[in-house]
Scaffold this active site. Structure first.
Site, PDB file in Angstrom:
ATOM      1  N   SER A 286      35.766  -4.804 -16.472  1.00  0.00           N
ATOM      2  CA  SER A 286      35.775  -5.468 -17.768  1.00  0.00           C
ATOM      3  C   SER A 286      36.986  -5.063 -18.597  1.00  0.00           C
ATOM      4  O   SER A 286      37.569  -3.986 -18.383  1.00  0.00           O
ATOM      5  CB  SER A 286      34.497  -5.134 -18.542  1.00  0.00           C
ATOM      6  OG  SER A 286      34.516  -3.762 -18.939  1.00  0.00           O
ATOM      7  N   SER A 287      37.348  -5.908 -19.560  1.00  0.00           N
ATOM      8  CA  SER A 287      38.455  -5.579 -20.465  1.00  0.00           C
ATOM      9  C   SER A 287      38.138  -4.340 -21.288  1.00  0.00           C
ATOM     10  O   SER A 287      39.010  -3.522 -21.558  1.00  0.00           O
ATOM     11  CB  SER A 287      38.748  -6.769 -21.390  1.00  0.00           C
ATOM     12  OG  SER A 287      39.230  -7.864 -20.655  1.00  0.00           O
ATOM     13  N   LYS A 288      36.875  -4.183 -21.678  1.00  0.00           N
ATOM     14  CA  LYS A 288      36.473  -3.042 -22.499  1.00  0.00           C
ATOM     15  C   LYS A 288      36.707  -1.727 -21.765  1.00  0.00           C
ATOM     16  O   LYS A 288      37.328  -0.801 -22.300  1.00  0.00           O
ATOM     17  CB  LYS A 288      34.993  -3.179 -22.882  1.00  0.00           C
ATOM     18  CG  LYS A 288      34.464  -2.031 -23.723  1.00  0.00           C
ATOM     19  CD  LYS A 288      32.985  -2.232 -24.045  1.00  0.00           C
ATOM     20  CE  LYS A 288      32.435  -1.049 -24.849  1.00  0.00           C
ATOM     21  NZ  LYS A 288      30.984  -1.226 -25.147  1.00  0.00           N
ATOM     22  N   VAL A 289      36.224  -1.645 -20.522  1.00  0.00           N
ATOM     23  CA  VAL A 289      36.399  -0.405 -19.754  1.00  0.00           C
ATOM     24  C   VAL A 289      37.861  -0.248 -19.330  1.00  0.00           C
ATOM     25  O   VAL A 289      38.403   0.857 -19.341  1.00  0.00           O
ATOM     26  CB  VAL A 289      35.466  -0.389 -18.532  1.00  0.00           C
ATOM     27  CG1 VAL A 289      35.696   0.873 -17.697  1.00  0.00           C
ATOM     28  CG2 VAL A 289      34.009  -0.467 -18.969  1.00  0.00           C
TER      29      VAL A 289
ATOM     30  N   GLU B 208      43.092  -5.257 -13.465  1.00  0.00           N
ATOM     31  CA  GLU B 208      42.577  -6.599 -13.171  1.00  0.00           C
ATOM     32  C   GLU B 208      41.258  -6.722 -13.920  1.00  0.00           C
ATOM     33  O   GLU B 208      40.218  -6.276 -13.442  1.00  0.00           O
ATOM     34  CB  GLU B 208      42.373  -6.783 -11.664  1.00  0.00           C
ATOM     35  CG  GLU B 208      43.649  -6.702 -10.847  1.00  0.00           C
ATOM     36  CD  GLU B 208      44.566  -7.895 -11.021  1.00  0.00           C
ATOM     37  OE1 GLU B 208      44.197  -8.848 -11.743  1.00  0.00           O
ATOM     38  OE2 GLU B 208      45.672  -7.880 -10.449  1.00  0.00           O
TER      39      GLU B 208
END
Length: 508
Positions: free
Chosen positions: A245-248, A266
């Site tokens: 995910s973008s958050k992690v 990615e």
């Protein structure tokens, strides 16, 4: 235990058992962490148990890997390519079994599971050729009797953290290239697909042993977030490739950047397909179906948003709803299934929450919109007619939910395509050259993957894979992605007896 079922007997052919050790450290299988259960998402029953890594296991593995680097770097690149060729052959010999395991443990249908393993095999083949083409450049020097050129050398260790949706293909994108470039690999597979991590590692380990090479060249861990955090913090790992995910991913990037490491990210995709008024509708509908419901909408390249020119929107929607109603949903290993389960119960709950938000805002659900009551994590592929301005459109709901939005002009469609924070994949259906070339040009799609008359998913390995903005900017697999796994030195050799300086400087 599920592993003892007759239909699971094939697992013994890839060296798996009802209990498994989840770490390959310094050429040995060992793990001292907690025991976790691998689950079949089609029925949520146990497949097998796996012992995960502890931080102590991790440290032992990294120490051995740091020593193995000295051996691996010194081997000529074409010889490293030969080892990767053998890895590809080992994978090829177990293609059907590994593909079945991907389907069983991840939940994607069998043809997709086999296709994923084939992707690693293809990456091995690609990397073998690449091992003889890691070329630098000769650069004209402005100084007489001087030679200037580039030299590419390995980074050392590459950390690869993969996600559940492509539990082994993404390893291949990274590891095959990293290995021929002269790097050792440290792999942390997804916590929910540990059997795939073990099965693939065992095949790699056999090749290393057969060639009398240190097992620590390829080190792998089954484990949770603490192992991923250790990789991110470890200054012995110059490059960390993270898929998730973008958050992690943002947290990983910050951690790696703090130690001046390199990141290859990615991350999320919120991908769109544009269907113009001159599009081949039949081709578009087939493509949309695969892009939106393939892997139950759990690909990072899955189509989430569908922009339809208002003049053909009703025709496309009528056909699309028709084919959605014919999609067979079921056990991922059953013949004829097109949509398997979501990967976890949590994924199914997230789908339910997303649908609740859509219903609470009174958007029109054209088909689907419900979970399927069963032992597995099955949901209905869903189409929602919605406004571009709805907040849910900006977020990635990781499941088979497709938002349909009408537009009037190409410029409007491109603006909507680019309006989200993610920038992975995109596609347009049209036959007009002016639309095609605007779409792929500087005022077109802002994504890393820009397609015409094909789906957003199903990328080939020969091109660089990755996206822009909140997708992370990383590039894996083909083209010149190999350069990320090496360090570049600009070298200048003075073979004369004078010392002319650059820019014509006279220093006495």
């Amino acid at each position: 235990m599920g592993f003892e079922k007759k239909e699971y007997e094939f697992l013994r052919e890839i060296a798996l058992d009802s209990t498994n050790t989840g770490c390959f450290i310094n050429g040995q299988w060992k793990a001292t962490g907690s025991v976790v259960t691998s689950v079949n998402p089609s029925n949520n029953q146990t497949i097998a148990k796996v012992t995960e890594a502890t931080i102590q296991d991790y440290e032992e593995g990294l120490q051995a890997c740091s020593e193995a680097v000295k051996t691996w770097m010194a081997i000529p690149a074409p010889k490293r390519g030969e080892i990767v060729r053998q890895i590809g052959e080992a994978l090829r010999s177990k293609l059907e079994h590994l593909g079945r395991l991907v389907s069983l443990e991840m939940g994607k249908i069998l043809p997709e599971g086999i296709g994923e393993v084939q992707e690693i095999i293809d990456m091995c083949d690609y990397a073998v050729g690449l091992s003889r083409q890691l070329n630098g450049s000769i650069i004209p020097s402005e100084r007489p009797n001087h030679m200037m050129f580039e030299v590419w050398n390995p980074l050392g260790i590459v950390g690869v953290i993969t996600a559940f949706n492509f539990p082994c293909a993404v390893l291949g994108w990274n590891a095959c290239i990293a290995l021929v470039c002269g790097n050792c690999v440290v792999w942390k597979g997804a916590p929910t697909t540990p059997l795939i991590t073990i099965a693939v590692t065992k095949l790699v380990a056999e090749v290393l042993e057969k060639n009398n090479l240190p097992g620590a060249i390829f080190t792998s861990f089954c484990g949770g977030a603490e192992i991923g955090q250790a990789i991110s913090k470890d200054s012995r790992i110059p490059l960390v490739s993270f898929t998730g995910s973008s958050k992690v991913g943002l947290m990983v990037q910050r951690t790696v950047n703090e130690r001046f490491g390199k990141c290859l990210l990615e991350l999320s995709g919120n991908n769109a397909i544009i269907v113009m008024d001159d599009a081949d509708i039949k081709l578009a509908v087939r493509s949309i179906l695969f892009a939106a419901v393939g892997t139950a909408g759990q690909r990072c390249t899955s189509c989430r948003r569908l922009f339809l020119h208002e003049s053909i929107s009703q025709n496309v929607m009528d056909q699309l709803v028709g084919v959605y109603k014919q999609v067979k949903i079921g056990d991922s290993l059953e013949k004829g299934t097109l949509v398997g389960p979501l990967h976890t119960r949590a994924s199914r709950e997230n789908f339910e929450k997303g649908i609740s938000i859509i219903k609470s805002q009174a958007w029109k659900i054209l088909v689907g919109g419900s979970v399927i009551e069963s032992e597995g994590n099955f949901v209905q592929p869903t189409i929602v007619e919605i406004s571009q301005d709805a907040p849910v459109v900006k977020e990635e709901l990781f499941g088979p939910v497709l938002y349909v939005i009408k537009f009037q002009t190409l410029e409007q469609a491109i603006e909507m395509n680019n309006s989200v924070s993610q920038g992975l994949s995109s596609s347009i259906f049209t036959s007009r050259p002016e639309a095609i070339f605007k779409w792929i040009g500087p005022l077109g799609s802002d994504c890393g993957i820009v397609n015409v008359n094909i789906p957003t998913n199903g990328a080939e390995i020969g091109g660089a894979f990755g996206g822009e903005k909140a997708t992370g900017g990383g590039r894996e697999a083909g083209s010149d992605s190999w350069k990320q796994y090496m360090r570049r030195s600009t070298c200048t050799i003075n073979y004369g007896s004078e010392l002319p300086l650059a820019q014509g400087i006279n220093f006495g």
